[in-house]
Design an enzyme around this catalytic site. Structure first.
Site, PDB file in Angstrom:
ATOM      1  N   ASP A   1     -36.503 -13.714  81.617  1.00 57.89           N
ATOM      2  CA  ASP A   1     -35.336 -13.035  82.178  1.00 57.89           C
ATOM      3  C   ASP A   1     -34.463 -14.001  82.993  1.00 57.89           C
ATOM      4  OD1 ASP A   1     -33.707 -10.858  82.719  1.00 57.89           O
ATOM      5  OD2 ASP A   1     -35.340  -9.569  83.413  1.00 57.89           O
TER       6      ASP A   1
ATOM      7  N   ASP B   1     -29.418  -4.004  78.773  1.00 55.35           N
ATOM      8  CA  ASP B   1     -30.199  -3.096  79.622  1.00 55.35           C
ATOM      9  C   ASP B   1     -29.838  -1.647  79.328  1.00 55.35           C
ATOM     10  OD1 ASP B   1     -31.885  -4.736  80.940  1.00 55.35           O
ATOM     11  OD2 ASP B   1     -30.745  -4.843  82.799  1.00 55.35           O
TER      12      ASP B   1
HETATM   13  C1  DGJ Z   1     -33.573  -7.051  83.759  1.00 60.46           C
HETATM   14  C2  DGJ Z   1     -34.074  -6.810  82.375  1.00 60.46           C
HETATM   15  O1  DGJ Z   1     -33.026  -6.700  81.495  1.00 60.46           O
HETATM   16  C3  DGJ Z   1     -34.963  -5.577  82.384  1.00 60.46           C
HETATM   17  O2  DGJ Z   1     -35.370  -5.280  81.079  1.00 60.46           O
HETATM   18  C4  DGJ Z   1     -36.134  -5.835  83.266  1.00 60.46           C
HETATM   19  O3  DGJ Z   1     -36.918  -6.850  82.726  1.00 60.46           O
HETATM   20  C5  DGJ Z   1     -35.644  -6.188  84.659  1.00 60.46           C
HETATM   21  N1  DGJ Z   1     -34.693  -7.255  84.633  1.00 60.46           N
HETATM   22  C6  DGJ Z   1     -36.793  -6.570  85.532  1.00 60.46           C
HETATM   23  O4  DGJ Z   1     -36.379  -7.004  86.758  1.00 60.46           O
END
Ligand code: DGJ
Length: 761
Positions: A482, A552
């Site tokens: 991430d 997301d």
């Molecule tokens: C952002 C990501 O896109 C989510 O899927 C998740 O992993 C969160 N971060 C976790 O902090």
């Protein structure tokens, strides 16, 4: 006698006219050395006869106010409107050039003229940067001024209608040369009769399509955020004003770099268009000492005479064949269950094991433990940097959950955000100097976190060691990587003042070194990219991250826009899509589980919900989704040809829909996915014309019933809606399906979706 040198199919050189012909399946790119020694572009578009001298394409005109150079016939030629291959600052070209530098002696003008060229079968790789693997032939042209040498690289990928272009700058004469603007690719087109198409976006709404006619002046997409960003993707297309999915000329430009970029079209006063793809000239400066070179990222230039569909299929073939890590490119991907939306930070072994227990019998093969397993990470305010297990939460380390996965025949994946640091972390307490920060100034937090300075070798080495240790000591088959903020407070105390503008590029070089190390040291581990969703979804990630969390926003209807836009340049297999709960956590919208499954299965597939809380009926649907995905959908997502049949961007609130058709390379099998927006009373009959099938072949369409309950579901109030199962058993020829189309269901509820398997009989 005419001197024609043929060096194979893709690149030809005519020594008489000093012209280079680069060609692929359905394009030609022609340029030559003109009488002044400048490289001049003659044509980029449909194929031409290589026996023809195209220099007639440029008619010199004397222009008011413009400086000019007299030619042998005494005519005045301004560089101002001449289509040039690698224009530089100064001289009589008043447009923005591909190249601008300043020497330690204060000289700013490099008169770059043709010096030599060579054609090779090899494709030299770029030091420290991701690039396309070896394709066809490469043409390397050297331009030179007295003190600077510029090498232009052109590699032709004939089958993909692509030329990969990049540039290497060498300082051969100055003590120091500071580069201020450097293009990987510059392309002058003779007119501006194009629409410009770009992918803009935001967090939870990435890569939406924007299309507008070119106008005089400069229009651009760019990032100054340290990452390619969700706001503009490093992609541009120029198309005929009437081009659509099936027809019209389209030029695509995809920049293979994940940091700051600038891609622009400058339309001049006589209506020519100059395209620039490279480093931005805002806050960029790179110094090279005498004898040193600087390599730019690569850019993939695609030509299509079959509209956007043709362009996308070329990019998909190119990236699957030459860019995505071949260990994964066309191999079935894991079907994952991720705990993020199920638990967020609130979990323990018990909760996680329940998810694994519920997932395994449904056919899910990998459990991914997301954020919150490490350091003192119970919220997003602490812990980043401390990549060791939080034993208050997981008393037995990762052993319990990994063993449970193994017992259930599943694999285990783990989340990291390696480039970041929290102030409340052991790493920060030990190494505060590793944070990106201007001395004596308070840096700006984002999600309470800061960026590690990956332009420093010690930081990169530390991450190699720490992440390497985790992967060596645990049975991990999948990493979710991430990256949840952009870079501010850019400074590095290890670099002298004149190198401070190099930091963001050095950061990217550090990042590529790190992911190159990890992905080659642990070749069996699938690394999935993520950046608050699809915030760093660019081609440079693909050699390391064969797939990327697309957004997301997991809402099925919002995903129609995101996945449609993303597919312009990126293959379906590079997008990750998960089924999540309703009401959706990002939009609050309710969509049928069947529709969520259909949208997510147009990607590398998975789930992101507490599967242990699902009803038996829902679990039955999930089981079917997984069986059908593994058997019928996954091979097409990995290797098929995409035809976008219906764009959600073209509808309105009450009349909107999305349709993708994915056809196998041998045209024996296809997958049709259709999703309707909001429902409508008394809908008009709808049909969808298929594409890409063999016109002489007979096909049978069968609807996949993921949810037996919706098979005969009547709309509310008993109003009739259209059912289309009746043609399940009819065999129709490809030509009929492409000319007449297939009737579509009108759902009596919002966001209904349907999937058909199209199989040769
Ligand atoms: C952002 C990501 O896109 C989510 O899927 C998740 O992993 C969160 N971060 C976790 O902090």
């Amino acid at each position: 006698m005419q001197k024609l040198y043929y060096f194979g199919m893709a690149i030809k050189y005519n020594g008489n006219t000093k012209t280079f012909y680069l060609s692929g399946k359905s394009f030609a790119y022609v340029f030559g050395v003109n009488q002044f020694g400048y490289l001049q572009n003659y044509h980029f578009g449909k194929p031409v006869d290589v026996a023809d001298d195209l220099s007639y394409m440029f008619v010199p005109v004397e222009r008011g106010l413009a400086a000019s150079i007299p030619d042998s016939a005494g005519r005045h030629n301004g560089l101002d409107t001449m289509p040039l291959e690698y224009p530089f600052f100064g001289g009589s070209d008043m447009r923005h050039g591909a190249f601008l530098s300043v020497s330690d002696t204060g000289l700013r003008q490099e008169d770059l003229r043709y010096k030599s060229h060579k054609i090779t079968k090899d494709k030299p790789s770029i030091k420290g940067l991701p690039s396309l693997r070896r394709g066809g032939q490469t043409l390397i042209i050297t331009l030179a001024s007295k003190a600077v040498e510029v090498k232009l690289f052109y590699t032709v990928y004939e089958d993909c209608n692509t030329i990969a272009r990049r540039t290497v700058i060498k300082n051969i004469g100055y003590k120091n040369l500071k580069l201020e603007r450097v293009a990987s690719l510059s392309l002058d087109l003779p007119n501006m009769n194009y629409d410009m198409v770009s992918l803009w976006g935001k967090h939870c709404g990435e890569r939406h399509i924007e299309r507008a006619p070119l106008r005089k002046g400069i229009q651009s997409v760019y990032s100054l955020r340290g990452a390619s960003s969700p706001h503009f993707n490093p992609f541009l297309a120029l198309c005929d004003p009437n081009a659509d999915e099936r027809q019209g000329n389209v030029i695509g430009i995809s920049y293979i770099y994940g940091g700051n970029f600038l891609m622009s079209c400058e339309c001049d006063f006589v209506g020519g268009t100059r395209i620039y793809a490279g480093f931005p000239d805002f806050d960029f400066g790179y110094n090279i000492h005498k004898g040193e070179s600087f390599e730019t990222p690569e850019t993939a230039l695609v030509f299509s005479d079959t509209g956007f569909g043709g362009m996308s299929r070329s990019y998909h073939d190119l990236y699957r064949g030459y860019l995505i890590n071949p260990n994964f490119a066309s191999n079935p991907r894991p079907i994952v269950i991720n705990n993020w939306e199920a638990t967020y930070f609130d979990f323990d072994d018990d909760k996680l094991c329940k998810i694994v227990d519920a997932a395994a019998p449904l056919g899910i093969d990998t459990f991914v433990l997301d954020d919150g397993w490490f350091g003192k990470r119970n919220s997003d305010t602490s812990g980043l940097g401390d990549w060791y297990v939080n034993k208050n939460k997981l008393h037995n380390g990762l052993t319990t959950i990994i063993n449970r996965c193994k017992d259930k025949g599943m694999k285990f994946g783990l989340w990291f955000e390696p480039e970041m640091i929290s102030e409340d972390s052991d790493l920060f307490r030990t190494h505060p100097e590793w944070r990106m920060q201007v001395p004596n100034a308070k840096p700006s937090p984002s999600r309470s976190q800061y960026v590690l300075n990956l332009s420093r070798q010690d930081v990169v080495d530390y991450l190699k060691q720490t992440l390497g240790d985790m992967l060596r000591t645990h049975d991990i088959s999948y990493v979710k990587w991430d990256y949840n903020r952009h870079i501010t407070d850019v400074h590095c105390t290890l670099l002298p003042p004149e190198k401070q503008q190099e930091i963001l590029h050095r950061y990217m070089l550090g990042f590529y070194e790190l992911v190159e190390y990890l992905t080659t040291t642990f070749p069996h581990v699938l690394f999935e990219g993520c950046s608050s969703g699809g915030g760093r979804f660019d081609p440079s990630m693909l050699p390391y991250f064969p797939q990327h969390w697309t957004s997301d926003n997991s809402d099925a209807w919002a995903r129609t826009f995101i996945q449609y836009g993303t597919s312009l340049c990126y293959p379906l297999s590079s997008m990750a899509g998960h089924v999540s709960v309703c009401p959706n956590h990002q939009t609050g919208r309710n969509t049928p589980l069947e529709s969520r499954g259909i949208m997510a299965s147009l990607c590398a597939f998975g789930y992101e919900l507490d599967i242990s809380q699902m009803s038996d009926h829902e679990r039955a649907i999930v089981k079917t989704q997984i069986e059908v995905y593994r058997r019928d959908i996954s091979p097409l997502i990995l290797n098929g040809d995409l035809y976008r049949l219906k764009s959600p961007f073209e509808g309105n609130l009450v009349n909107n829909s999305f349709a993708f058709l994915v056809v196998s390379k041998d045209k024996q099998k296809a997958l049709l996915a259709y999703m309707q927006g909001t429902s409508e009373c008394s809908p008009a009959p709808k049909t969808l014309k298929l594409d890409g099938l063999n016109p002489r072949q007979k096909y049978k369409l069968s609807r996949v019933h993921f949810d037996p309950a919706t098979k005969n579901r009547k709309p509310l109030g008993g109003f009739p809606s259209a059912y289309t199962d009746s043609f399940d058993t009819i065999a129709l020829s490809g030509s009929t399906l492409m000319s007449c189309g297939v009737p579509l269901p009108s759902f009596g509820w919002d966001f209904g979706a349907v999937m058909y398997l199209v199989e040769q009989v």
